[in-house]
Structure formats: C-alpha cells, structure tokens
Design an enzyme around this catalytic site. Structure first.
Site, PDB file in Angstrom:
ATOM      1  N   LYS A 175      11.498  -1.547  10.375  1.00 30.02           N
ATOM      2  CA  LYS A 175      11.237  -0.804   8.742  1.00 30.02           C
ATOM      3  C   LYS A 175      10.488   0.105   8.300  1.00 30.02           C
ATOM      4  O   LYS A 175       9.375   1.318   8.637  1.00 30.02           O
ATOM      5  CB  LYS A 175      10.281  -2.122   8.528  1.00 30.02           C
ATOM      6  CG  LYS A 175      10.019  -1.563   6.470  1.00 30.02           C
ATOM      7  CD  LYS A 175       9.593  -2.379   5.634  1.00 30.02           C
ATOM      8  CE  LYS A 175       8.322  -0.941   5.344  1.00 30.02           C
ATOM      9  NZ  LYS A 175       8.695   0.406   4.715  1.00 30.02           N
ATOM     10  N   GLU A 250      -1.666   3.683  13.760  1.00 33.52           N
ATOM     11  CA  GLU A 250      -1.984   4.439  13.486  1.00 33.52           C
ATOM     12  C   GLU A 250      -2.544   5.205  12.593  1.00 33.52           C
ATOM     13  O   GLU A 250      -1.937   5.337  11.858  1.00 33.52           O
ATOM     14  CB  GLU A 250      -0.481   5.421  14.777  1.00 33.52           C
ATOM     15  CG  GLU A 250      -0.839   5.037  15.674  1.00 33.52           C
ATOM     16  CD  GLU A 250      -1.166   5.158  16.276  1.00 33.52           C
ATOM     17  OE1 GLU A 250      -2.557   5.958  16.829  1.00 33.52           O
ATOM     18  OE2 GLU A 250      -1.676   4.841  17.950  1.00 33.52           O
ATOM     19  N   CYS A 284      -1.336  13.865  10.596  1.00 31.58           N
ATOM     20  CA  CYS A 284      -2.384  12.675  10.782  1.00 31.58           C
ATOM     21  C   CYS A 284      -3.285  14.301  11.329  1.00 31.58           C
ATOM     22  O   CYS A 284      -3.973  13.387  11.171  1.00 31.58           O
ATOM     23  CB  CYS A 284      -1.998  11.418  10.889  1.00 31.58           C
ATOM     24  SG  CYS A 284      -0.673  11.428  12.745  1.00 31.58           S
ATOM     25  N   GLU A 381      -8.951  13.078   3.290  1.00 27.71           N
ATOM     26  CA  GLU A 381      -7.162  12.868   4.067  1.00 27.71           C
ATOM     27  C   GLU A 381      -6.392  13.962   2.268  1.00 27.71           C
ATOM     28  O   GLU A 381      -6.046  12.975   1.786  1.00 27.71           O
ATOM     29  CB  GLU A 381      -6.559  12.260   4.513  1.00 27.71           C
ATOM     30  CG  GLU A 381      -5.662  12.516   5.291  1.00 27.71           C
ATOM     31  CD  GLU A 381      -4.677  11.791   6.067  1.00 27.71           C
ATOM     32  OE1 GLU A 381      -4.632  10.386   5.973  1.00 27.71           O
ATOM     33  OE2 GLU A 381      -4.542  11.654   6.914  1.00 27.71           O
TER      34      GLU A 381
HETATM   35  P1  NAP Z   1       2.067   4.213   3.913  1.00 28.42           P
HETATM   36  O1  NAP Z   1       2.107   4.054   2.519  1.00 28.42           O
HETATM   37  O2  NAP Z   1       0.481   3.508   4.913  1.00 28.42           O
HETATM   38  O3  NAP Z   1       2.886   3.481   4.335  1.00 28.42           O
HETATM   39  C1  NAP Z   1       3.785   3.757   5.876  1.00 28.42           C
HETATM   40  C2  NAP Z   1       4.610   2.414   5.881  1.00 28.42           C
HETATM   41  O4  NAP Z   1       3.889   1.454   5.408  1.00 28.42           O
HETATM   42  C3  NAP Z   1       5.862   2.612   5.110  1.00 28.42           C
HETATM   43  O5  NAP Z   1       7.061   2.077   5.923  1.00 28.42           O
HETATM   44  C4  NAP Z   1       5.673   1.587   3.394  1.00 28.42           C
HETATM   45  O6  NAP Z   1       6.220   1.215   3.168  1.00 28.42           O
HETATM   46  C5  NAP Z   1       4.766   0.555   4.846  1.00 28.42           C
HETATM   47  N1  NAP Z   1       3.681   0.027   3.816  1.00 28.42           N
HETATM   48  C6  NAP Z   1       3.745   0.326   2.556  1.00 28.42           C
HETATM   49  N2  NAP Z   1       3.001  -0.908   2.081  1.00 28.42           N
HETATM   50  C7  NAP Z   1       2.528  -1.985   2.724  1.00 28.42           C
HETATM   51  C8  NAP Z   1       2.693  -3.429   3.161  1.00 28.42           C
HETATM   52  N3  NAP Z   1       1.575  -3.632   1.795  1.00 28.42           N
HETATM   53  N4  NAP Z   1       2.596  -4.228   3.799  1.00 28.42           N
HETATM   54  C9  NAP Z   1       3.413  -3.417   4.697  1.00 28.42           C
HETATM   55  N5  NAP Z   1       4.009  -2.309   4.765  1.00 28.42           N
HETATM   56  C10 NAP Z   1       3.706  -1.850   3.520  1.00 28.42           C
HETATM   57  O7  NAP Z   1       2.415   5.988   4.343  1.00 28.42           O
HETATM   58  P2  NAP Z   1       2.867   6.739   4.295  1.00 28.42           P
HETATM   59  O8  NAP Z   1       2.443   7.126   2.976  1.00 28.42           O
HETATM   60  O9  NAP Z   1       4.044   6.240   4.679  1.00 28.42           O
HETATM   61  O10 NAP Z   1       2.063   8.053   5.598  1.00 28.42           O
HETATM   62  C11 NAP Z   1       1.067   9.018   4.527  1.00 28.42           C
HETATM   63  C12 NAP Z   1      -0.186   8.321   5.207  1.00 28.42           C
HETATM   64  O11 NAP Z   1       0.295   7.694   7.319  1.00 28.42           O
HETATM   65  C13 NAP Z   1      -1.122   9.391   5.549  1.00 28.42           C
HETATM   66  O12 NAP Z   1      -2.663   9.097   5.499  1.00 28.42           O
HETATM   67  C14 NAP Z   1      -1.387   9.807   7.090  1.00 28.42           C
HETATM   68  O13 NAP Z   1      -2.768  10.381   7.316  1.00 28.42           O
HETATM   69  C15 NAP Z   1      -0.828   8.285   8.018  1.00 28.42           C
HETATM   70  N6  NAP Z   1      -0.150   9.127   9.281  1.00 28.42           N
HETATM   71  C16 NAP Z   1      -0.752   8.157  10.499  1.00 28.42           C
HETATM   72  C17 NAP Z   1      -0.350   8.629  11.394  1.00 28.42           C
HETATM   73  C18 NAP Z   1      -0.442   8.655  12.594  1.00 28.42           C
HETATM   74  O14 NAP Z   1       0.078   8.899  13.625  1.00 28.42           O
HETATM   75  N7  NAP Z   1      -1.817   8.520  12.609  1.00 28.42           N
HETATM   76  C19 NAP Z   1       0.893   9.144  11.069  1.00 28.42           C
HETATM   77  C20 NAP Z   1       1.858   9.231  10.426  1.00 28.42           C
HETATM   78  C21 NAP Z   1       0.899   9.247   9.325  1.00 28.42           C
HETATM   79  P3  NAP Z   1       7.059   2.246   1.642  1.00 28.42           P
HETATM   80  O15 NAP Z   1       7.917   3.071   2.318  1.00 28.42           O
HETATM   81  O16 NAP Z   1       7.828   0.972   1.463  1.00 28.42           O
HETATM   82  O17 NAP Z   1       5.910   2.664   1.083  1.00 28.42           O
END
Ligand code: NAP
Ligand code: MG
Length: 477
Positions: A175, A250, A284, A381
């Site tokens: 997804k 992650e 990240c 962050e």
């Molecule tokens: P996010 O809001 O956590 O979303 C990540 C994924 O999770 C998306 O596919 C999202 O779908 C889904 N999601 C959201 N709410 C959910 C729920 N309640 N249950 C299951 N899945 C759910 O993060 P983002 O906005 O995409 O990315 C930014 C964040 O990711 C930053 O905080 C960054 O640090 C972190 N990040 C970490 C790494 C690493 O390797 N450590 C790498 C990249 C990013 P939707 O798009 O539909 O909301």
C-alpha cells in the site's frame, strides 16, 4: 511513462476499485493535478490478503529458490529498461530532481538483484545440542506480508520492503502513500510482466485510515513492513499486538552532524548542506541538527551558508537542479511554521525560509543558529529544508546533547582523529552513523533506528531474515 497504471493490482488483475473516493495525484512543481487513482476499500484489502495467501501456498512458498531468484532478476532487468520513464513519473509526482529520481530507480533495481543473490544465502544452522541427535534450524517464510510506504522515496522504499519479503518466499500486499501511488503501481506492472504468479505481489493504493488500517488488522497478514511517521508507526504496533503480527518500523529522525575542528571541515561545510537539504529535507536521515566545535563555529557557519546559497533550486525536470519543490502545500506550511516560530523566538535565520515566486511548493533551504535545546525547531523532526547549527566545546557534554532526543536513526561524525571519531560514533544512540561521510544507506548493510526511530532493519540480510520464522527441528538418535 505517458501511460501508467492507475487501478488496483489485485490477484493479477487491474481493478477499478469500489471506493467512492479516488486519490488525486498532483505535480508539486506546477500544482496541477495529473492523475486520479483507485482507492482500495476494506473489502478489497480483504480480497488481496486472501489472494496473497492462496498465491503463497500454491505457487510461491514451494517454488525452487533458483526459479524465484530468476523472477526477481527479471524484475530488476525490467526496472532498468524502464528507468527513465519511472524516474520522470517519480519526479512529476514527488517533485524530486530528475537526477535523484534516476539514481533511486536504479537503486531499486539493485535491491532486487541483491535479494535475488541473497536467496542462496538464507541459511539455517546445525546446533550441537547436549543430548546428541541432530538439531537444525530452517528459515521459513511467514505467509502474506503487508508493506505500507511513505511519499518521500516512493519507488525505492517499496523495493526495500517488497524484494526481501518476496525473496524469502512470502507474498506481498503493497500500500503506497496516497500522495504518491504511481511508481508502486509501475513496480506491480513490471513484476507481472516479469512473470511473477498472480497474487504474489499485489499493489493497492488507498488511504492509511482505511486500507492501511485494514492491512494492520487482517488476520491473514503475518507481518507489516512500515516506513513513515513515528506516530503512525506506534498506531500500527498497537493494532498488530492483537494477533502478535510481526512489525518492522522505519520511522522519523532528527539526526546529528558532528564536526570537530581537527576534521577536513572545509569539505564538511561544502558537503553538509546536501546531507540535510537533499530531497528538500524530506528524508528521515536528514542531518538536521549540526554540532560544530566552538573554535571553528563562525567560519564553518559562513562557509555552510555560502554552500547552501549556491544550491540550484528550481524545476525538478532539469538535469542540474539539486533542490525541487516540497511534496505538498501542507508539508511546506509545516516547515514554514517552524521557521516562523524560530524567528519569533529571536533565533537567527541566516538564509532561506522564503518561497520562490510563481507556482510550485518551493521553499528555500533555511539555516538557523542561536537555538536553545528546548526549541521545537531544534528538537522536532521538521521533514523539510531547515537545519539548526549549535557550537560545542566539550566532547562528553556534546554527546549527551546529541542523545537528548527520542530519535536515533542516522548521523555523521567528522574528525581526522579516527580514535575520537570511533569513540563518538560508538556513543551516539543511532542505528546508522557515518564517519567523514554522509553516506549511510547501503543495499548490503542493515538500515534502521534506535529508540523512537524504529524497530527492525531494512536492507542487508537482516531484512530478509526478518521476513522469515525460525523453525528448529530435532532428530532423535
Ligand atoms: P505517514 O503519515 O506515517 O504515512 C506512511 C504510510 O502509512 C502511508 O502509506 C500512509 O497512508 C499510511 N498510514 C497513515 N495512517 C495510517 C494508519 N492509521 N494505519 C495504517 N497506515 C497508515 O508518513 P508520511 O507522511 O508518508 O511520511 C513522512 C514521515 O515518514 C516522516 O515522519 C519521516 O520521518 C518518516 N519516514 C521515515 C523513513 C525511515 O526510513 N525511517 C523513511 C521515510 C519517511 P496515507 O498516505 O494514505 O496517509
Ligand atoms: Mg502522513
């Protein structure tokens, strides 16, 4: 890719999806909508989990490893043949510079090649147990694994999750993030073209609240591989607890970049802007907290600011662009709110923080000094083009400050004194750290975080092993 898939890939078929809402795909450089994508419902996620289980049992789990490896190599080959078109699509959807996008798509192909090779190295052990007989372990696949991915590196992170899971013999339901579903669908299309049996890799865009939540609670899903925010990662961990699903997470970071006066600090000052501003800071691993030894602080800051001002910000489709727009208006406003708060608190914003005129979610990289350690801009962050620099004079006090955070993902240490660099690298609480370099992600090496930055590791053999269960078999004498 002028034509690209926009439907759900469910059990080998492209389906419109029955959800009333569709995902709207925008080009962040122009602010124009250029595609609409089907959004999976809870019912469709359920169908995918069932189809994934059938594919796992009927075709994938028992396929000879050599044949599985050939199929993964076939996917890598098709990715390479389509690098340019996938990169163009990624740039139009995420706003990342085309050079970066090309590199990332190529890196995705390498990930499939690496895990194709790794299949032959997924070994158990023979164990000399005290009572004699023969004791050995097998590494068995789990079943259906869900991959939930973010918008900042949509194609590459999808490859990180999908390739080791498939290599270990699992089927996968992917997804992608709602903002950036297109290149994950391309990956599904290429996997089909390479001859992956139906249901082994399914790609279902959909909202996190509906599709993501349904994956995290479905009884046939044995593991969730997630990359995203710490907040959603914690939610997934709670949901997974009900049936003891495995999770690998992650999550976020606020990584340090530590520069000692005995380092080649001119080089560090020149290279460090891209360690935080690459991908417009939406990374990240971004080194967003800089610790600079007091004796070089003023000179370092001035060289760092000059190097930042030289960065080429603009149209991401141009070859020499280094910094594109942010992914969305919301993400830009979030970064701007941190900059406004820093200014309000009387901190020094030495350069950047303004928008470019015209359309596109552009924000010039901002360099901030004079922060206190409890400022939000220093602690939280931001996931945007904002960096804070602070001076230090005592190594031990600096390390305590570095570790005074709930995050622990990445970081860098710059010093020509290797003993000192290793001592500091050893003490920094992070899963990944580089010495005299900003390179911290390698296909062959484990990548992931300490503390709230995550659980488990992507990449390397660790990621593949984490997509298996260990079974111990004992044969009596
Ligand atoms: P996010 O809001 O956590 O979303 C990540 C994924 O999770 C998306 O596919 C999202 O779908 C889904 N999601 C959201 N709410 C959910 C729920 N309640 N249950 C299951 N899945 C759910 O993060 P983002 O906005 O995409 O990315 C930014 C964040 O990711 C930053 O905080 C960054 O640090 C972190 N990040 C970490 C790494 C690493 O390797 N450590 C790498 C990249 C990013 P939707 O798009 O539909 O909301
Ligand atoms: Mg989000």
């Amino acid at each position: 890719m002028n034509k690209f898939p926009t439907k759900l890939l469910l059990n080998g078929k492209w389906l419109e999806g029955s959800g009333a809402s569709r995902l709207v795909v925008t080009n962040p450089a122009t602010e124009e909508t250029f595609a609409e994508v089907s959004s999976a419902t809870v019912g469709e996620i359920g169908s995918a989990a069932e189809a994934g289980q059938v594919a796992f049992e009927s075709s994938w789990r028992d396929m000879p490893p050599g044949q599985r490896a050939e199929l993964l190599r076939g996917i890598a080959k098709l990715i390479r043949e389509n690098t340019e078109s996938i990169a163009q699509l990624e740039t139009r959807n995420v706003g990342k510079p085309i050079g970066d996008a090309r590199w990332e798509i190529d890196a995705g192909a390498k990930v499939f090649e690496y895990y194709a090779g790794a299949i032959g190295h997924l070994c158990g052990q023979t164990i000399p147990v005290a009572r004699g007989g023969l004791d050995f372990t097998l590494r068995q696949p789990m079943g259906v694994i869900a991959a939930i991915t973010p918008w900042n590196f949509p194609f590459l992170i999808a490859c990180w999750k999908v390739a080791p899971a498939l290599a270990a013999g699992n089927s996968v339901v992917l997804k992608p993030a709602s903002l950036t579903p297109l290149t994950a669908l391309c990956l599904g299309q290429l996997a089909q073209e390479a001859g992956l049996p139906d249901g082994v890799l399914q790609v279902l865009p959909g909202s996190g609240h509906e599709a993501g939540n349904a994956l995290a609670t479905h009884p046939l899903i044995r593991k969730i591989g997630f990359t995203g925010s710490t907040e959603v990662g914690a939610k997934i961990m709670k949901l997974a607890a009900d049936d003891i699903k495995r999770v690998s997470l992650e999550l976020g970071g606020k990584s340090p970049n530590i520069v000692f006066a005995d380092a080649d600090w001119h080089r560090a000052a020149l290279e460090s802007p891209m360690s935080v501003f690459a991908n417009t800071g939406q990374d990240c691993c971004a080194r967003s907290r800089m610790f600079i030894e007091q004796s070089i602080f003023d000179d370092f800051v001035s060289q760092f600011v000059s190097a930042t001002e030289e960065l080429n910000i603009g149209d991401p489709l141009l070859d020499d662009t280094q910094i594109g727009p942010m992914v969305s208006s919301d993400q830009r406003e979030l970064s701007e709110s941190f900059i406004a708060e820093a200014k309000g608190d009387g901190r020094n914003v030495l350069t950047g923080g303004e928008r470019l005129s015209g359309s596109g979610f552009y924000l010039k990289p901002a360099v901030v000094t004079g922060t206190e350690i409890n400022d939000r801009v220093w602690r939280e962050e931001i996931f945007g083009p904002v960096v804070c620099l602070r001076p230090f004079s005592d190594e031990a006090a600096m390390i305590s400050e570095v570790n005074d955070t709930s995050f622990g993902l990445s970081g860098s240490v710059w010093s020509k004194d290797l003993n000192r660099a290793l001592r500091v690298a050893n003490r920094v609480e992070s899963g990944v750290i580089s010495i005299n370099s900003h390179s911290s992600v390698h296909t062959e090496a484990p990548f992931g975080g300490f503390k709230s930055s995550g659980l488990g590791r992507d990449l390397g053999m660790s990621a593949m092993e984490a997509c298996t269960e260990i079974k111990n078999i004992y044969v009596g004498e």
